[in-house]
Design an enzyme around this catalytic site. Structure first.
Site, PDB file in Angstrom:
ATOM      1  N   GLU A  77      39.384  -3.060  27.364  1.00  0.00           N
ATOM      2  CA  GLU A  77      38.159  -3.345  28.148  1.00  0.00           C
ATOM      3  C   GLU A  77      38.093  -4.542  28.604  1.00  0.00           C
ATOM      4  OE1 GLU A  77      34.464  -0.341  27.247  1.00  0.00           O
ATOM      5  OE2 GLU A  77      34.482  -2.455  26.157  1.00  0.00           O
TER       6      GLU A  77
ATOM      7  N   HIS B  79      59.201   6.992  12.154  1.00  0.00           N
ATOM      8  CA  HIS B  79      59.530   8.523  12.274  1.00  0.00           C
ATOM      9  C   HIS B  79      58.909   9.165  13.490  1.00  0.00           C
ATOM     10  CE1 HIS B  79      61.512   7.653   8.383  1.00  0.00           C
ATOM     11  NE2 HIS B  79      60.351   6.988   8.079  1.00  0.00           N
TER      12      HIS B  79
ATOM     13  N   LYS C 105      30.055   6.281  33.320  1.00  0.00           N
ATOM     14  CA  LYS C 105      28.732   6.604  32.899  1.00  0.00           C
ATOM     15  C   LYS C 105      27.831   7.145  33.941  1.00  0.00           C
ATOM     16  CE  LYS C 105      28.552   3.356  29.053  1.00  0.00           C
ATOM     17  NZ  LYS C 105      27.843   2.092  28.640  1.00  0.00           N
TER      18      LYS C 105
HETATM   19  O1  PA5 Z   1      32.370  -3.713  24.469  1.00  0.00           O
HETATM   20  C1  PA5 Z   1      31.433  -3.264  25.097  1.00  0.00           C
HETATM   21  O2  PA5 Z   1      30.681  -4.058  25.740  1.00  0.00           O
HETATM   22  C2  PA5 Z   1      31.274  -1.670  25.068  1.00  0.00           C
HETATM   23  O3  PA5 Z   1      32.544  -1.129  24.563  1.00  0.00           O
HETATM   24  C3  PA5 Z   1      30.229  -1.320  24.662  1.00  0.00           C
HETATM   25  O4  PA5 Z   1      30.059  -1.706  23.253  1.00  0.00           O
HETATM   26  C4  PA5 Z   1      29.951   0.325  24.377  1.00  0.00           C
HETATM   27  O5  PA5 Z   1      30.032   0.610  25.791  1.00  0.00           O
HETATM   28  C5  PA5 Z   1      28.601   0.882  23.993  1.00  0.00           C
HETATM   29  O6  PA5 Z   1      27.662   0.162  24.593  1.00  0.00           O
HETATM   30  P1  PA5 Z   1      26.178   0.321  24.218  1.00  0.00           P
HETATM   31  O7  PA5 Z   1      26.119  -0.513  23.036  1.00  0.00           O
HETATM   32  O8  PA5 Z   1      25.397  -0.385  25.434  1.00  0.00           O
HETATM   33  O9  PA5 Z   1      25.759   1.811  23.868  1.00  0.00           O
END
Ligand code: PA5
Length: 423
Positions: free
Chosen positions: A275, A296, A408
């Site tokens: 990310e 393996h 999203k």
């Molecule tokens: O690292 C990040 O920002 C994302 O992975 C969020 O943690 C994830 O999308 C969950 O988001 P939220 O806590 O707003 O539900």
């Protein structure tokens, strides 16, 4: 302690690496000082800010109360909201502490029904962790679990509900109006950098993990990475090397180890780097391998397939455990193991794998003192800081995730939520 070892590499990679080490000291200095443009994402840089003594003591007390009453604790969250806690809990949870059950990370009715089934006959507490309380998976699971608790416990249900969200959010309002316990999700940290805050620490503490030690490990790593010469900074070395390899055409970094306790840590690490760096058509694709099992399966590809990956081993230094192979007098062909300790056999497998893989691909090792709370703290801070540096050297913003936001929006549109995708 953590130690970084770079094994054999080509002359070109060596040159690129040295050049990057020379060129990017400004990025290291800026990261150490904190950059104004990322001010809303850097609350983790100083562990004291969200995991100082008062906060840790508060979480320890809350966790103790939950432990006294709960058989099961449901951690509702997705991505950065649950990966750090899960990686430590699945490695170190103490016996006799509540079972930790995960929700908010799937929309499968089969998985959700199984999760609810696991709660049968148990005293249940839940913690919904969501920074932006719009994410579908945790939001939907939170509703199901709230209803479940209200049906089971009536007007005493609220005592069993905890939520972790940003101050002023709709999640906070929901908590205040319904008598749920509300914990603050740091407004200045994105999900995947929140291991050392209410987000990661409360669930870990419920599982009996020594969060004080974990925070100490992170704080020691912070100190180490914020002082001393650039060329000795292990996060900077790692960030420069992975960028050098990326420039030479390597497209995947594989994190691997011979210690299955890291199984869920891989998932945290993968999310952190995918990310943070996978944007603007750039970045290394992070993958993981759990040895010796994967030798393996993907072992064949690593040794013999397309030369697209390099490997980072996590190698545990202190002997964690011992199990001696006793002879049993039967002719099974394994007498060469007689009297040997599995700790040494496992180490031999690491050394053999490193030797074999080094013939084909660049390999690095991060030596980890032990698999304990202190070293998890060190690992979290090390990789978060390295990821920040690496993203900046790559030329991307390590703190946003525009690609995830796109999914999203499409999802909200598909389900008819107001304000979904805009053309
Ligand atoms: O690292 C990040 O920002 C994302 O992975 C969020 O943690 C994830 O999308 C969950 O988001 P939220 O806590 O707003 O539900």
């Amino acid at each position: 302690m953590l130690n970084f070892v770079i094994h054999k590499r080509t002359e070109q990679t060596e040159q690129d690496y040295k050049e990057l080490l020379r060129q990017n000291t400004g990025i290291l200095a800026a990261a150490q000082a904190g950059e104004a443009r990322y001010a809303d994402s850097q609350g983790w840089l100083d562990t004291e800010e969200w995991a100082g003594e008062r906060k840790v003591a508060f979480l320890e007390k809350l966790a103790e109360d939950i432990r006294r009453n709960a058989d099961a604790f449901v951690l509702i969250g997705v991505g950065g909201s649950n990966n750090a806690a899960r990686s430590v809990i699945e490695a170190l949870r103490l016996p006799g502490t509540p079972e930790i059950i995960y929700a908010g990370n799937t929309l499968s009715p089969n998985a959700l029904n199984r999760m609810l089934k696991q709660l049968d006959g148990k005293s249940v507490y839940i913690d919904c962790i969501a920074k932006n309380f719009e994410t579908l998976e945790p939001g939907a699971s939170f509703r199901i679990l709230r209803n479940y608790l209200h049906k089971r416990y009536g007007n005493r249900a609220a005592e069993r509900v905890i939520a972790t969200g940003t101050a002023g959010s709709s999640l906070e309002t929901l908590c205040r109006e319904n008598g749920y316990t509300f914990l603050e999700f740091p407004h200045d940290i994105g999900g995947r950098y929140t291991a050392i805050s209410n987000v990661g620490l409360l669930p870990m503490a419920v599982a009996g993990i020594d969060i004080r030690e974990l925070v100490r490990g992170a704080a020691d790593m912070q100190k180490r990475l914020h002082e001393g010469p650039a060329e000795e900074n292990i996060a900077y070395q790692y960030a420069c090397l992975r960028n050098a390899l990326c420039r030479r055409g390597y497209r995947l970094e594989m994190l691997s180890s011979f210690e299955p306790q890291f199984r869920w840590f891989y998932k945290w690490w993968i999310q952190l780097f995918a990310e943070s760096e996978g944007k603007d058509n750039k970045g290394l694709f992070p993958v993981a391998s759990e040895y010796s099992e994967e030798l393996h399966s993907v072992g064949q590809f690593i040794q013999d397939g397309s030369p697209i990956l390099f490997e980072t081993f996590l190698d545990v230094q202190e002997r964690q455990d011992s199990l001696i192979v006793e002879p049993d007098g039967l002719k099974d062909g394994f007498d060469y193991l007689n009297g040997k300790d599995f700790w040494c056999i496992n180490k031999a497998a690491y050394k053999a794998t490193l030797a074999a893989h080094s013939e084909k691909l660049p390999c690095l090792t991060l030596e980890v003192g032990a698999v304990d709370a202190y070293h998890f703290g060190q690992l979290f801070y090390f990789f978060q800081f390295a990821c920040y540096l690496s993203g900046r050297i790559l030329g991307v913003n390590p703190f946003d995730q525009p690609g995830v936001e796109a999914y999203k929006k499409w999802m909200f549109e598909a389900l008819g939520k107001q304000g979904g995708r805009e053309e």
